[in-house]
Write an enzyme that holds these catalytic residues in place. Structure first.
Site, PDB file in Angstrom:
ATOM      1  N   ILE A 127       6.675  -8.560  -0.180  1.00 29.28           N
ATOM      2  CA  ILE A 127       6.196  -8.847   1.185  1.00 29.28           C
ATOM      3  C   ILE A 127       4.684  -9.084   1.184  1.00 29.28           C
ATOM      4  O   ILE A 127       4.200 -10.032   1.825  1.00 29.28           O
ATOM      5  CB  ILE A 127       6.610  -7.720   2.161  1.00 29.28           C
ATOM      6  CG1 ILE A 127       8.144  -7.623   2.210  1.00 29.28           C
ATOM      7  CG2 ILE A 127       6.046  -7.974   3.559  1.00 29.28           C
ATOM      8  CD1 ILE A 127       8.704  -6.410   2.929  1.00 29.28           C
TER       9      ILE A 127
ATOM     10  N   ARG B 270      -1.507  -1.373  -8.778  1.00 30.48           N
ATOM     11  CA  ARG B 270      -1.697  -0.512  -9.949  1.00 30.48           C
ATOM     12  C   ARG B 270      -1.871  -1.326 -11.219  1.00 30.48           C
ATOM     13  O   ARG B 270      -2.272  -0.819 -12.255  1.00 30.48           O
ATOM     14  CB  ARG B 270      -0.503   0.436 -10.074  1.00 30.48           C
ATOM     15  CG  ARG B 270      -0.444   1.379  -8.873  1.00 30.48           C
ATOM     16  CD  ARG B 270       0.716   2.294  -8.927  1.00 30.48           C
ATOM     17  NE  ARG B 270       1.982   1.585  -8.757  1.00 30.48           N
ATOM     18  CZ  ARG B 270       3.121   2.159  -8.444  1.00 30.48           C
ATOM     19  NH1 ARG B 270       3.155   3.472  -8.289  1.00 30.48           N
ATOM     20  NH2 ARG B 270       4.219   1.471  -8.292  1.00 30.48           N
TER      21      ARG B 270
ATOM     22  N   ALA C 189       4.591  -1.388   6.778  1.00 28.23           N
ATOM     23  CA  ALA C 189       5.212  -0.737   5.613  1.00 28.23           C
ATOM     24  C   ALA C 189       5.988   0.504   6.074  1.00 28.23           C
ATOM     25  O   ALA C 189       7.183   0.417   6.369  1.00 28.23           O
ATOM     26  CB  ALA C 189       4.139  -0.403   4.594  1.00 28.23           C
ATOM     27  N   ARG C 190       5.300   1.636   6.154  1.00 20.47           N
ATOM     28  CA  ARG C 190       5.888   2.859   6.683  1.00 20.47           C
ATOM     29  C   ARG C 190       4.782   3.649   7.381  1.00 20.47           C
ATOM     30  O   ARG C 190       3.640   3.678   6.902  1.00 20.47           O
ATOM     31  CB  ARG C 190       6.483   3.730   5.566  1.00 20.47           C
ATOM     32  CG  ARG C 190       7.838   3.264   5.037  1.00 20.47           C
ATOM     33  CD  ARG C 190       8.962   3.442   6.057  1.00 20.47           C
ATOM     34  NE  ARG C 190      10.249   3.054   5.511  1.00 20.47           N
ATOM     35  CZ  ARG C 190      10.775   1.823   5.601  1.00 20.47           C
ATOM     36  NH1 ARG C 190      10.125   0.866   6.243  1.00 20.47           N
ATOM     37  NH2 ARG C 190      11.966   1.559   5.081  1.00 20.47           N
TER      38      ARG C 190
ATOM     39  N   GLU D  70       9.324   8.218  13.587  1.00 24.15           N
ATOM     40  CA  GLU D  70      10.063   7.300  14.471  1.00 24.15           C
ATOM     41  C   GLU D  70      11.303   7.995  15.036  1.00 24.15           C
ATOM     42  O   GLU D  70      11.949   8.747  14.308  1.00 24.15           O
ATOM     43  CB  GLU D  70      10.467   6.049  13.683  1.00 24.15           C
ATOM     44  CG  GLU D  70       9.256   5.257  13.242  1.00 24.15           C
ATOM     45  CD  GLU D  70       9.619   4.020  12.415  1.00 24.15           C
ATOM     46  OE1 GLU D  70      10.814   3.683  12.285  1.00 24.15           O
ATOM     47  OE2 GLU D  70       8.683   3.395  11.887  1.00 24.15           O
TER      48      GLU D  70
ATOM     49  N   HIS E 170       9.692  -1.138  15.026  1.00 25.31           N
ATOM     50  CA  HIS E 170      10.223  -1.332  13.669  1.00 25.31           C
ATOM     51  C   HIS E 170      11.193  -2.529  13.614  1.00 25.31           C
ATOM     52  O   HIS E 170      12.384  -2.364  13.310  1.00 25.31           O
ATOM     53  CB  HIS E 170      10.909  -0.053  13.164  1.00 25.31           C
ATOM     54  CG  HIS E 170      10.934   0.044  11.673  1.00 25.31           C
ATOM     55  ND1 HIS E 170      10.809   1.233  10.989  1.00 25.31           N
ATOM     56  CD2 HIS E 170      11.071  -0.922  10.717  1.00 25.31           C
ATOM     57  CE1 HIS E 170      10.884   1.002   9.681  1.00 25.31           C
ATOM     58  NE2 HIS E 170      11.051  -0.307   9.490  1.00 25.31           N
TER      59      HIS E 170
ATOM     60  N   GLY F  60      10.515  -5.461  11.774  1.00 24.41           N
ATOM     61  CA  GLY F  60      10.050  -6.390  10.727  1.00 24.41           C
ATOM     62  C   GLY F  60      11.104  -7.371  10.250  1.00 24.41           C
ATOM     63  O   GLY F  60      10.840  -8.561  10.093  1.00 24.41           O
TER      64      GLY F  60
HETATM   65  P1  NAP Z   1       8.014  -4.294  -3.317  1.00 21.09           P
HETATM   66  O1  NAP Z   1       8.271  -5.699  -3.697  1.00 21.09           O
HETATM   67  O2  NAP Z   1       8.534  -3.200  -4.175  1.00 21.09           O
HETATM   68  O3  NAP Z   1       6.435  -4.132  -3.133  1.00 21.09           O
HETATM   69  C1  NAP Z   1       5.797  -2.914  -3.021  1.00 21.09           C
HETATM   70  C2  NAP Z   1       4.537  -3.004  -3.854  1.00 21.09           C
HETATM   71  O4  NAP Z   1       3.784  -1.823  -3.630  1.00 21.09           O
HETATM   72  C3  NAP Z   1       4.838  -3.074  -5.374  1.00 21.09           C
HETATM   73  O5  NAP Z   1       4.154  -4.167  -5.907  1.00 21.09           O
HETATM   74  C4  NAP Z   1       4.274  -1.761  -5.891  1.00 21.09           C
HETATM   75  O6  NAP Z   1       3.649  -1.870  -7.137  1.00 21.09           O
HETATM   76  C5  NAP Z   1       3.211  -1.467  -4.866  1.00 21.09           C
HETATM   77  N1  NAP Z   1       2.778  -0.083  -4.890  1.00 21.09           N
HETATM   78  C6  NAP Z   1       3.541   1.024  -4.929  1.00 21.09           C
HETATM   79  N2  NAP Z   1       2.756   2.121  -4.942  1.00 21.09           N
HETATM   80  C7  NAP Z   1       1.474   1.664  -4.922  1.00 21.09           C
HETATM   81  C8  NAP Z   1       0.215   2.310  -4.920  1.00 21.09           C
HETATM   82  N3  NAP Z   1       0.109   3.634  -4.950  1.00 21.09           N
HETATM   83  N4  NAP Z   1      -0.905   1.548  -4.900  1.00 21.09           N
HETATM   84  C9  NAP Z   1      -0.811   0.186  -4.863  1.00 21.09           C
HETATM   85  N5  NAP Z   1       0.361  -0.478  -4.875  1.00 21.09           N
HETATM   86  C10 NAP Z   1       1.483   0.271  -4.901  1.00 21.09           C
HETATM   87  O7  NAP Z   1       8.572  -3.988  -1.853  1.00 21.09           O
HETATM   88  P2  NAP Z   1       8.647  -4.997  -0.618  1.00 21.09           P
HETATM   89  O8  NAP Z   1       9.972  -5.644  -0.593  1.00 21.09           O
HETATM   90  O9  NAP Z   1       7.408  -5.827  -0.604  1.00 21.09           O
HETATM   91  O10 NAP Z   1       8.604  -3.927   0.571  1.00 21.09           O
HETATM   92  C11 NAP Z   1       7.475  -3.094   0.738  1.00 21.09           C
HETATM   93  C12 NAP Z   1       7.734  -2.049   1.792  1.00 21.09           C
HETATM   94  O11 NAP Z   1       7.726  -2.648   3.072  1.00 21.09           O
HETATM   95  C13 NAP Z   1       9.099  -1.354   1.730  1.00 21.09           C
HETATM   96  O12 NAP Z   1       9.110  -0.302   0.794  1.00 21.09           O
HETATM   97  C14 NAP Z   1       9.306  -0.876   3.141  1.00 21.09           C
HETATM   98  O13 NAP Z   1       8.800   0.439   3.265  1.00 21.09           O
HETATM   99  C15 NAP Z   1       8.471  -1.831   3.966  1.00 21.09           C
HETATM  100  N6  NAP Z   1       9.293  -2.719   4.820  1.00 21.09           N
HETATM  101  C16 NAP Z   1       9.189  -2.635   6.160  1.00 21.09           C
HETATM  102  C17 NAP Z   1       9.909  -3.497   6.965  1.00 21.09           C
HETATM  103  C18 NAP Z   1       9.812  -3.420   8.460  1.00 21.09           C
HETATM  104  O14 NAP Z   1      10.806  -3.675   9.131  1.00 21.09           O
HETATM  105  N7  NAP Z   1       8.657  -3.124   9.007  1.00 21.09           N
HETATM  106  C19 NAP Z   1      10.757  -4.449   6.397  1.00 21.09           C
HETATM  107  C20 NAP Z   1      10.849  -4.498   5.019  1.00 21.09           C
HETATM  108  C21 NAP Z   1      10.094  -3.631   4.235  1.00 21.09           C
HETATM  109  P3  NAP Z   1       4.426  -1.879  -8.539  1.00 21.09           P
HETATM  110  O15 NAP Z   1       4.895  -3.292  -8.665  1.00 21.09           O
HETATM  111  O16 NAP Z   1       3.367  -1.507  -9.495  1.00 21.09           O
HETATM  112  O17 NAP Z   1       5.530  -0.889  -8.424  1.00 21.09           O
HETATM  113  C1  GLV Z   2      12.672  -1.850   6.714  1.00 17.90           C
HETATM  114  O1  GLV Z   2      11.811  -1.137   7.126  1.00 17.90           O
HETATM  115  C2  GLV Z   2      13.074  -1.929   5.359  1.00 17.90           C
HETATM  116  O2  GLV Z   2      12.588  -1.120   4.546  1.00 17.90           O
HETATM  117  O3  GLV Z   2      13.905  -2.790   5.057  1.00 17.90           O
END
Ligand code: NAP
Ligand code: GLV
Length: 321
Positions: free
Chosen positions: A160, A180, A238-239, A268, A286, A288
């Site tokens: 994302i 990281r 994110a969260r 939430e 929420h 997204g």
């Molecule tokens: P993703 O592809 O796993 O991306 C998360 C990134 O965060 C990864 O690159 C990870 O790094 C990095 N990360 C983890 N810990 C970190 C730290 N301490 N410092 C810096 N970077 C760090 O996940 P995504 O699909 O993008 O989703 C991200 C988050 O968005 C989900 O976990 C969820 O909580 C949230 N979300 C919210 C909605 C909503 O409805 N609002 C919808 C979808 C998702 P590494 O590659 O090194 O592990």
């Molecule tokens: C929504 O917040 C998700 O993690 O898919």
């Protein structure tokens, strides 16, 4: 035909249910228009071969104890799985799956909706118009912040975060990110990796895209928020737990931050009254990933994961502790 049974904790789009019934599974959908209470969840989970849950369901060790030995899989309709004790799942031999990728673009779009809404004060302006307060065009009315050509800081350059950075190219923004390790996909878009402190000190907009973990809990605490450029805007899709909400309210009240756009909150669906009273906070429930096609795909992927596990095949999207 299999006689396996799947429990779905809250209504999902029909296409996901159709996949399950089409594959011969019996489906028990929580009939209530709300998340099941803990006692209702614990009563139900032991009677099924798999569970499809959602992000408000706290799937902790007690749930796995109640679900085992019959339950073989828990599929969440979300990419984030901070509500699930994945180590407890492993201890009980239960596979956990999530729904990555299909929601990336919808969530990135929503992040941008918040970015533009906060910068250009859309919430305030719309409330003003609806209240019948508009008396005509005014040169001094609702002046916001520029977006075009400004600097965007992405915290968490995964799927994302990278999709948000891609959209920033259309606004001629310079983009930095913290992670990281170096992330090729976002660097190919021209983004530069910096430490979190530098990102906070130099970015006009900061957008959060890390999962909620022990490491990222309150990553933006009072000290980090204080490092943000004066007049910057924070976006969190994110969260809620990634930001210290109390410190955030303080930073907004003192005018250190110009605005905040939040799709997620610490506890939430509770939203602190202080946030509700701040006109420079754009607050969403929420949503997204909430587009019709994205939510259908999420349901279908959750169903496909469950079907795979119950057929003895590898799951499509297993998550690891
Ligand atoms: P993703 O592809 O796993 O991306 C998360 C990134 O965060 C990864 O690159 C990870 O790094 C990095 N990360 C983890 N810990 C970190 C730290 N301490 N410092 C810096 N970077 C760090 O996940 P995504 O699909 O993008 O989703 C991200 C988050 O968005 C989900 O976990 C969820 O909580 C949230 N979300 C919210 C909605 C909503 O409805 N609002 C919808 C979808 C998702 P590494 O590659 O090194 O592990
Ligand atoms: C929504 O917040 C998700 O993690 O898919």
């Amino acid at each position: 035909m299999s006689s396996s049974s799947i429990y779905i904790t809250r209504t999902i789009p029909e296409s996901g249910v159709a996949l399950l019934t089409g594959a011969g599974f019996a489906v028990r959908m929580n009939p209530l228009a709300r998340t099941p209470r803990r006692d209702e969840l614990l009563d139900e989970v032991g009677d099924h071969d798999a569970i499809i849950c959602q992000l408000p369901d706290p799937i902790d060790r007690a749930v796995f104890e109640a679900a085992a030995p019959r339950c073989k899989a828990i599929a969440t309709c979300a990419v984030g799985y901070d509500n699930i004790d994945v180590a407890a799942a492993r201890a009980h031999g239960i596979v956990v799956t999530n729904t990555p990728d299909v929601l990336t673009e919808a969530t990135a779009d929503l992040t941008w909706a918040l970015l533009l809404a906060t910068a250009r004060r859309l919430g305030e302006a719309e409330r003003f118009l609806r209240a019948g307060a508009w008396r005509g065009w005014g040169m001094l009315d609702f002046q916001g912040a520029d977006v075009f050509g400004k600097k965007l800081g992405i915290v968490g350059a995964g799927r994302i975060g990278t999709a948000v950075a891609r959209r920033a190219r259309g606004f001629d923004m310079s983009v930095c990110y913290c992670a990281r390790e170096n992330k090729k996909s976002i660097e190919e878009l021209g983004a530069t990796r910096v430490a979190l402190g530098e990102l906070l000190e130099t970015s006009d907009f900061v957008s959060l895209h890390v999962p909620l973990t022990e490491e990222t809990h309150h990553l933006l605490d009072a000290k980090a928020l204080d490092r943000m450029k004066r007049g910057a805007i924070l976006i969190n899709t994110a969260r809620g737990g990634v930001v210290d909400q109390v410190a955030l309210i303080e930073a907004l009240r003192e005018g250190r931050l110009a605005a905040v756009g939040l799709d997620v909150f610490d506890k939430e669906p509770a939203v602190p009254p202080e946030l509700l009273s701040l006109s420079n906070a754009v607050l969403l429930p929420h949503i997204g990933s909430a587009t019709v096609s994205t939510r259908s795909k999420m349901a279908e992927i959750a169903a496909a994961n469950v079907i795979a596990v119950l057929r003895g095949e590898p799951p499509l999207n297993p998550v690891q502790p």
